[in-house]
Design a protein around this motif. Structure first.
Motif, PDB file in Angstrom:
ATOM      1  N   SER A   1       2.611 -18.360 -35.898  1.00  0.00           N
ATOM      2  CA  SER A   1       4.064 -18.542 -36.361  1.00  0.00           C
ATOM      3  C   SER A   1       4.770 -19.349 -35.583  1.00  0.00           C
ATOM      4  CB  SER A   1       4.487 -17.148 -36.904  1.00  0.00           C
ATOM      5  OG  SER A   1       4.829 -16.682 -35.532  1.00  0.00           O
ATOM      6  N   PRO A   2       5.998 -19.938 -35.606  1.00  0.00           N
ATOM      7  CA  PRO A   2       6.836 -20.672 -34.973  1.00  0.00           C
ATOM      8  C   PRO A   2       7.014 -19.793 -33.703  1.00  0.00           C
ATOM      9  CG  PRO A   2       7.121 -21.187 -37.261  1.00  0.00           C
ATOM     10  CD  PRO A   2       5.932 -20.012 -37.367  1.00  0.00           C
ATOM     11  N   GLN A   3       7.551 -18.610 -34.203  1.00  0.00           N
ATOM     12  CA  GLN A   3       8.146 -17.861 -33.074  1.00  0.00           C
ATOM     13  C   GLN A   3       7.271 -17.388 -31.952  1.00  0.00           C
ATOM     14  OE1 GLN A   3      11.211 -16.427 -32.890  1.00  0.00           O
ATOM     15  NE2 GLN A   3      10.634 -15.561 -30.713  1.00  0.00           N
TER      16      GLN A   3
ATOM     17  N   ASP B   1      14.491 -23.373 -29.889  1.00  0.00           N
ATOM     18  CA  ASP B   1      14.634 -23.688 -31.140  1.00  0.00           C
ATOM     19  C   ASP B   1      14.222 -24.876 -31.528  1.00  0.00           C
ATOM     20  OD1 ASP B   1      16.244 -21.531 -31.452  1.00  0.00           O
ATOM     21  OD2 ASP B   1      18.180 -22.382 -30.914  1.00  0.00           O
TER      22      ASP B   1
ATOM     23  N   LYS C   1      19.831 -21.190 -36.713  1.00  0.00           N
ATOM     24  CA  LYS C   1      19.736 -21.357 -35.421  1.00  0.00           C
ATOM     25  C   LYS C   1      20.760 -21.975 -34.801  1.00  0.00           C
ATOM     26  CE  LYS C   1      15.666 -19.824 -35.814  1.00  0.00           C
ATOM     27  NZ  LYS C   1      15.542 -18.473 -35.094  1.00  0.00           N
TER      28      LYS C   1
ATOM     29  N   THR D   1      11.159 -26.099 -30.635  1.00  0.00           N
ATOM     30  CA  THR D   1       9.923 -26.046 -30.731  1.00  0.00           C
ATOM     31  C   THR D   1       9.461 -25.328 -31.935  1.00  0.00           C
ATOM     32  OG1 THR D   1       9.601 -26.019 -28.376  1.00  0.00           O
ATOM     33  CG2 THR D   1       7.653 -25.004 -29.822  1.00  0.00           C
ATOM     34  N   LYS D   2      10.340 -24.315 -32.217  1.00  0.00           N
ATOM     35  CA  LYS D   2      10.261 -23.462 -33.486  1.00  0.00           C
ATOM     36  C   LYS D   2      10.445 -24.434 -34.874  1.00  0.00           C
ATOM     37  CE  LYS D   2      12.750 -20.043 -31.969  1.00  0.00           C
ATOM     38  NZ  LYS D   2      13.594 -18.900 -31.795  1.00  0.00           N
TER      39      LYS D   2
ATOM     40  N   ALA E   1       7.927 -19.928 -28.926  1.00  0.00           N
ATOM     41  CA  ALA E   1       9.249 -20.033 -28.711  1.00  0.00           C
ATOM     42  C   ALA E   1       9.300 -20.292 -27.166  1.00  0.00           C
ATOM     43  CB  ALA E   1      10.137 -18.884 -28.962  1.00  0.00           C
TER      44      ALA E   1
END
Length: 224
Positions: free
Chosen positions: A96-98, A45, A26, A47-48, A101
């Motif tokens: 998912s983390p994405q 970044d 990242k 947050t993910k 975003a």
């Protein structure tokens, strides 16, 4: 539409190598963005990374023995800090983390820390084609809109310090003041308290409602 966390995190990942790789990856991406978009890219970044760490920590708790899990927390100085991340993993396990975003970190913590309160909001996020900060805040605002308050049921009861209660009749407002003047006259002529007279009046009305008394018509003798 949304990718389950199992599709994001490989089982039994090595903690140090995976986190280091993720952060380095990242960091490289961040270097390539323009200064104009730097703050927004960095926030995404963050947050993910929070979500990735939460899912990863939850995975470790499931796969490691209790002893090894506690050692993991102790070695990294996370003891006592892990609870908020486990809440995040539990709240957003279907995402998912994405997916987040475009959502700022504080909002993620807010929803996770109050997951029961915001469960409806979290569930509705699954219906969105794209999760944005504005979209999440809109759902939160709709849930927080106060419902129309129902009028309180009138009550004559009051309570004193020893726990006993008493009834208190609210003020009677009449243009003619008939009730007040009649009650005062009875008190003066009969030497009774207002409470006694009101109690008698209520008892008589109750008896009438139960059919024990009848109203006498003017000019008609009882029994006719």
């Amino acid at each position: 539409m949304m990718t389950h966390v199992q599709g994001v995190i490989a089982a039994k990942v090595d903690s140090q190598s995976n986190l280091k790789h993720y952060v380095e990856q990242k960091a490289d991406v961040t270097k390539s963005v323009s200064l104009e978009n730097f703050s927004f890219q960095t926030l995404a970044d963050v947050t993910k990374t929070i979500l990735f760490h939460a899912f990863w920590l939850s995975e470790q708790k499931q796969n490691l023995s209790l002893k090894d899990y506690k050692k993991l927390l102790f070695d990294r100085g996370w003891k006592g800090e892990e609870k908020k991340y486990l809440k995040i993993a539990a709240a957003f396990g279907k995402f998912s983390p994405q997916d987040f975003a475009q959502v700022e970190p504080r909002t993620i913590y807010q929803l996770a820390e109050n997951s029961k309160k915001y469960q409806q909001v979290i569930d509705r996020l699954l219906d969105l084609s794209e999760i944005t900060q504005e979209g999440v805040r809109s759902l939160i605002k709709k849930q927080q809109t106060p419902r129309e308050a129902k009028p309180e049921k009138p009550s004559i009861w009051r309570r004193i310090k020893n726990g006993r209660r008493y009834c208190q009749i609210p003020p009677i407002h009449e243009a003619s003041e008939q009730t007040g003047t009649t009650l005062q006259r009875m008190m003066d002529e009969e030497g009774l308290t207002a409470q006694h007279i009101v109690a008698e009046a209520i008892a008589l009305r109750q008896a009438y409602k139960q059919g024990q008394l009848v109203l006498a018509q003017e000019g008609v003798e009882p029994g006719e």
